[in-house]
Design a protein around this motif. Structure first.
Motif, PDB file in Angstrom:
ATOM      1  N   GLY A 103       0.480  -1.423  -0.069  1.00 52.71           N
ATOM      2  CA  GLY A 103       0.232   0.131  -0.057  1.00 52.71           C
ATOM      3  C   GLY A 103       0.995   1.442   0.015  1.00 52.71           C
ATOM      4  N   VAL A 104       0.315   2.348  -0.242  1.00 53.37           N
ATOM      5  CA  VAL A 104       1.402   3.651  -0.539  1.00 53.37           C
ATOM      6  C   VAL A 104       0.994   4.307   1.111  1.00 53.37           C
ATOM      7  CG1 VAL A 104       0.466   6.101  -0.867  1.00 53.37           C
ATOM      8  CG2 VAL A 104      -0.499   4.681  -2.306  1.00 53.37           C
ATOM      9  N   SER A 105       0.541   3.800   1.778  1.00 54.55           N
ATOM     10  CA  SER A 105       0.531   3.836   3.004  1.00 54.55           C
ATOM     11  C   SER A 105       2.461   3.893   3.597  1.00 54.55           C
ATOM     12  CB  SER A 105       0.038   2.746   4.650  1.00 54.55           C
ATOM     13  OG  SER A 105      -1.602   3.007   4.372  1.00 54.55           O
ATOM     14  N   TYR A 129      -3.576  13.890   4.490  1.00 54.50           N
ATOM     15  CA  TYR A 129      -3.888  12.738   4.927  1.00 54.50           C
ATOM     16  C   TYR A 129      -2.983  12.738   6.123  1.00 54.50           C
ATOM     17  CZ  TYR A 129      -4.229   7.669   4.749  1.00 54.50           C
ATOM     18  OH  TYR A 129      -4.153   6.527   5.011  1.00 54.50           O
ATOM     19  N   ILE A 175      -1.361  16.115  -2.497  1.00 54.23           N
ATOM     20  CA  ILE A 175      -2.118  14.940  -2.505  1.00 54.23           C
ATOM     21  C   ILE A 175      -3.253  15.394  -3.028  1.00 54.23           C
ATOM     22  CG2 ILE A 175      -3.312  13.765  -0.938  1.00 54.23           C
ATOM     23  CD1 ILE A 175      -1.759  14.524   1.408  1.00 54.23           C
ATOM     24  N   ASN A 179      -7.556  13.898   0.257  1.00 62.79           N
ATOM     25  CA  ASN A 179      -8.251  13.099   1.080  1.00 62.79           C
ATOM     26  C   ASN A 179      -7.682  14.627   2.042  1.00 62.79           C
ATOM     27  OD1 ASN A 179      -9.128  12.034   3.011  1.00 62.79           O
ATOM     28  ND2 ASN A 179      -7.814  10.394   3.103  1.00 62.79           N
ATOM     29  N   ASP A 207       1.559  12.660  -3.576  1.00 65.67           N
ATOM     30  CA  ASP A 207       0.037  11.499  -3.400  1.00 65.67           C
ATOM     31  C   ASP A 207      -0.820  11.092  -4.544  1.00 65.67           C
ATOM     32  OD1 ASP A 207      -1.857   9.400  -2.815  1.00 65.67           O
ATOM     33  OD2 ASP A 207      -1.111  10.204  -0.320  1.00 65.67           O
ATOM     34  N   ILE A 209      -3.007   8.605  -5.283  1.00 69.42           N
ATOM     35  CA  ILE A 209      -3.602   6.698  -5.040  1.00 69.42           C
ATOM     36  C   ILE A 209      -4.873   7.373  -5.949  1.00 69.42           C
ATOM     37  CG2 ILE A 209      -4.808   7.438  -2.733  1.00 69.42           C
ATOM     38  CD1 ILE A 209      -3.910   4.106  -2.588  1.00 69.42           C
ATOM     39  N   TYR A 210      -6.007   8.595  -6.177  1.00 66.69           N
ATOM     40  CA  TYR A 210      -6.866   9.039  -6.152  1.00 66.69           C
ATOM     41  C   TYR A 210      -7.035   9.446  -7.948  1.00 66.69           C
ATOM     42  CZ  TYR A 210      -8.121   8.775  -1.084  1.00 66.69           C
ATOM     43  OH  TYR A 210      -8.170   8.123   0.121  1.00 66.69           O
ATOM     44  N   SER A 240      -5.716   0.355  -3.980  1.00 69.96           N
ATOM     45  CA  SER A 240      -6.526   0.808  -3.001  1.00 69.96           C
ATOM     46  C   SER A 240      -8.129   1.035  -3.118  1.00 69.96           C
ATOM     47  CB  SER A 240      -6.182   1.232  -1.497  1.00 69.96           C
ATOM     48  OG  SER A 240      -4.726   0.229  -1.174  1.00 69.96           O
ATOM     49  N   LYS A 241      -7.701   2.079  -4.217  1.00 73.48           N
ATOM     50  CA  LYS A 241      -9.444   3.126  -4.260  1.00 73.48           C
ATOM     51  C   LYS A 241     -10.451   3.106  -5.819  1.00 73.48           C
ATOM     52  CE  LYS A 241      -8.173   4.890  -1.032  1.00 73.48           C
ATOM     53  NZ  LYS A 241      -8.940   4.376   1.400  1.00 73.48           N
ATOM     54  N   ARG A 249      -3.032  -4.288  -0.196  1.00 75.37           N
ATOM     55  CA  ARG A 249      -2.415  -3.822   0.265  1.00 75.37           C
ATOM     56  C   ARG A 249      -1.218  -4.246  -1.156  1.00 75.37           C
ATOM     57  NH1 ARG A 249      -3.857  -1.034   1.478  1.00 75.37           N
ATOM     58  NH2 ARG A 249      -1.784  -0.210   3.098  1.00 75.37           N
ATOM     59  N   TYR A 338     -14.696  11.531  -0.357  1.00 74.18           N
ATOM     60  CA  TYR A 338     -15.198  12.741   0.952  1.00 74.18           C
ATOM     61  C   TYR A 338     -15.819  13.671   0.640  1.00 74.18           C
ATOM     62  CZ  TYR A 338     -11.342   8.853   1.476  1.00 74.18           C
ATOM     63  OH  TYR A 338     -10.492   7.447   1.449  1.00 74.18           O
TER      64      TYR A 338
HETATM   65  C1  LIG Z   1      -4.167  10.720   0.423  1.00 68.52           C
HETATM   66  C2  LIG Z   1      -3.895   8.639   1.017  1.00 68.52           C
HETATM   67  N1  LIG Z   1      -2.960   7.955   0.997  1.00 68.52           N
HETATM   68  C3  LIG Z   1      -2.637   7.120   0.944  1.00 68.52           C
HETATM   69  C4  LIG Z   1      -3.597   5.823   1.697  1.00 68.52           C
HETATM   70  C5  LIG Z   1      -3.491   4.983   2.022  1.00 68.52           C
HETATM   71  O1  LIG Z   1      -3.522   4.015   0.937  1.00 68.52           O
HETATM   72  P1  LIG Z   1      -2.742   2.183   0.574  1.00 68.52           P
HETATM   73  O2  LIG Z   1      -4.338   1.586   0.974  1.00 68.52           O
HETATM   74  O3  LIG Z   1      -2.604   2.598   0.104  1.00 68.52           O
HETATM   75  O4  LIG Z   1      -2.284   2.286   1.830  1.00 68.52           O
HETATM   76  C6  LIG Z   1      -5.082   6.807   1.599  1.00 68.52           C
HETATM   77  C7  LIG Z   1      -5.965   5.854   2.424  1.00 68.52           C
HETATM   78  O5  LIG Z   1      -7.403   6.028   2.244  1.00 68.52           O
HETATM   79  C8  LIG Z   1      -5.236   7.805   0.974  1.00 68.52           C
HETATM   80  O6  LIG Z   1      -6.258   8.597   1.567  1.00 68.52           O
END
Ligand SMILES: Cc1ncc(COP(=O)(O)O)c(C=O)c1O
Length: 412
Positions: A103-105, A129, A175, A179, A207, A209-210, A240-241, A249, A338
């Motif tokens: 995951g990005v996290s 985020y 971002i 988010n 970032d 991810i969206y 993820s999204k 992940r 959101y």
């Molecule tokens: C802006 C942003 N970056 C990263 C993530 C985490 O994503 P991942 O599921 O790839 O860890 C989220 C999850 O909500 C997010 O909103």
């Protein structure tokens, strides 16, 4: 007697999206209450399942996935990620420029550990985020928050960013789509941020991810494209999204720009990737199939990202319903999942927004996240996840309206 204490490094690390409010929600659930959880961008619990072929690709490879992979990820998935950015963003990249992660996290924390020295300043949006601010604090770096401008569709203020650059500034985080605000940054904003990075020698940490969850007339602009050959840009993305497999992940970070001057940093990222051995291999097998669905040069077909236009409708109806409540205003989100409405704190007697969302939780059994949990500086916002279907969201916003009305009378 010894007391066992967490490290000092965790002192300023917070992740309120899953913090004390969630603990209280779980307590209410144990007491038998039905809590409507509008606190996490987790799609499956709301009936938004992944496409069968993505799940099938993982299932078909479970046997092979028993082995560790290359620490940067399996070659076919890394090539698929590179191909995605070549087609969509026109980037000149190869699989060698891609690191996969859990995951990005995980990649946010890993990359910042590789990049940031204690005392380095990292420009992070407010609201953000919160993993970004938390991960900067974890490294001993200093998150310096720049303002996203609500009056300008939550686009970051370029003036504010520029005014906060100091000799200690190392990197600029964006971002986009955002988010918690749902903003999709204008081309001018993305270009302006890349220019600031260029002028001050900063690393752009983008970032995205969206990136596929962009609705209506809004268009996504890739920071790496604006950064070009002379700004080091790390673009974060994953499945993820838009691909609805949060639990797999499967995420990545892609490096572009003057990589010949970034050898040492890339070695650091490789070292940390090696130390965690490899990302979950089963999840990596989803990537090639997921990313293969787009036609060259264009985004994923809307029906794939947002079946029946459900997400777009849910975002719009939530924003409209919130805007109909006196004392509430909400910039219509143009992407992500959101809404981030503003509340009139005087009218509703709000001093502490965590107290406010706890009150909402205990009274209406609706779980949302307070704005300060996203490093927003005032107690006047909250984030609501727009994943339930229209009927549930309408009822939820109506209950929030009733709750606010009672708070208004109490505050009067
Ligand atoms: C802006 C942003 N970056 C990263 C993530 C985490 O994503 P991942 O599921 O790839 O860890 C989220 C999850 O909500 C997010 O909103």
């Amino acid at each position: 007697m010894t007391t066992y204490r967490q490290s000092d490094r965790l002192r300023d690390v917070r992740y309120d999206v899953r913090g004390p409010i969630l603990t209280e929600a779980m307590r209410l659930e144990r007491e038998g209450h039905d809590v409507l959880r509008l606190n996490l961008g987790n799609l499956r619990p709301f009936g938004l399942d992944a496409r069968d072929e993505i799940v099938g690709a993982v299932a078909a490879n479970l046997g092979a996935a028993q082995a560790y992979s290359d620490s940067r990820g399996i070659p076919s998935a890394r090539e698929a990620v590179a191909g995605h950015y070549r087609r969509r963003a026109g980037l000149d990249i190869s699989a060698e420029d891609v690191f996969l992660g859990n995951g990005v996290s995980e990649l946010i924390t890993l990359t910042l550990q590789a990049l940031v020295n204690p005392g380095d300043e990292i420009l992070v949006p407010a609201p953000d985020y919160p993993t970004w601010t938390g991960a900067v604090n974890l490294t001993g770096g200093v998150p310096v928050h720049y303002l996203a401008d609500e009056a300008n569709g939550w686009n970051p203020s370029l003036e504010d960013i520029e005014s906060k650059v100091t000799p200690r500034t190392t990197a600029l985080v964006l971002i986009n789509p955002n988010n918690p605000t749902g903003a999709v940054y204008s081309a001018e904003t993305v270009r302006g941020m890349a220019d600031i990075a260029r002028r001050h020698g900063l690393v752009l940490l983008s970032d995205e991810i969206y990136e596929e969850l962009v609705f209506g007339e809004a268009r996504h602009h890739y920071a790496a494209a604006a950064a070009g050959d002379d700004v080091l840009c790390l673009t974060f993305g994953g499945l993820s999204k838009a691909y609805r497999v949060c639990g797999y992940r499967a995420g990545w970070v892609v490096t572009t720009g003057p990589l010949d001057r970034a050898g040492d940093l890339l070695e650091g990222i490789t070292l940390l990737s090696n130390m965690r051995v490899c990302p979950n291999v089963a999840g990596q097998h989803a990537i090639e199939t997921a990313l293969g669905a787009g036609s060259p040069g264009s985004s994923l077909p809307a029906g794939i990202v947002d079946p029946d236009g459900r997400l777009e409708k849910q975002l719009a109806l939530t924003a409209d319903a919130l805007n109909a409540i006196p004392g509430v205003s909400c910039v219509a989100p143009r992407g992500a999942l959101y809404c981030f409405p503003r509340l009139d704190v005087e009218e509703f007697g709000i001093v502490d927004d965590e107290e406010f969302v706890l009150d909402l939780l205990r009274t209406e059994h609706i779980l949302v996240t307070h704005g300060t949990g996203f490093n927003w500086p005032a107690p006047d916002h909250f984030r609501i996840v727009c994943l339930p279907d229209a009927a549930v969201l309408e009822r939820a916003v109506s209950s929030i309206g009733d709750f606010l009305e009672r708070r208004r009378r109490r505050a009067a």
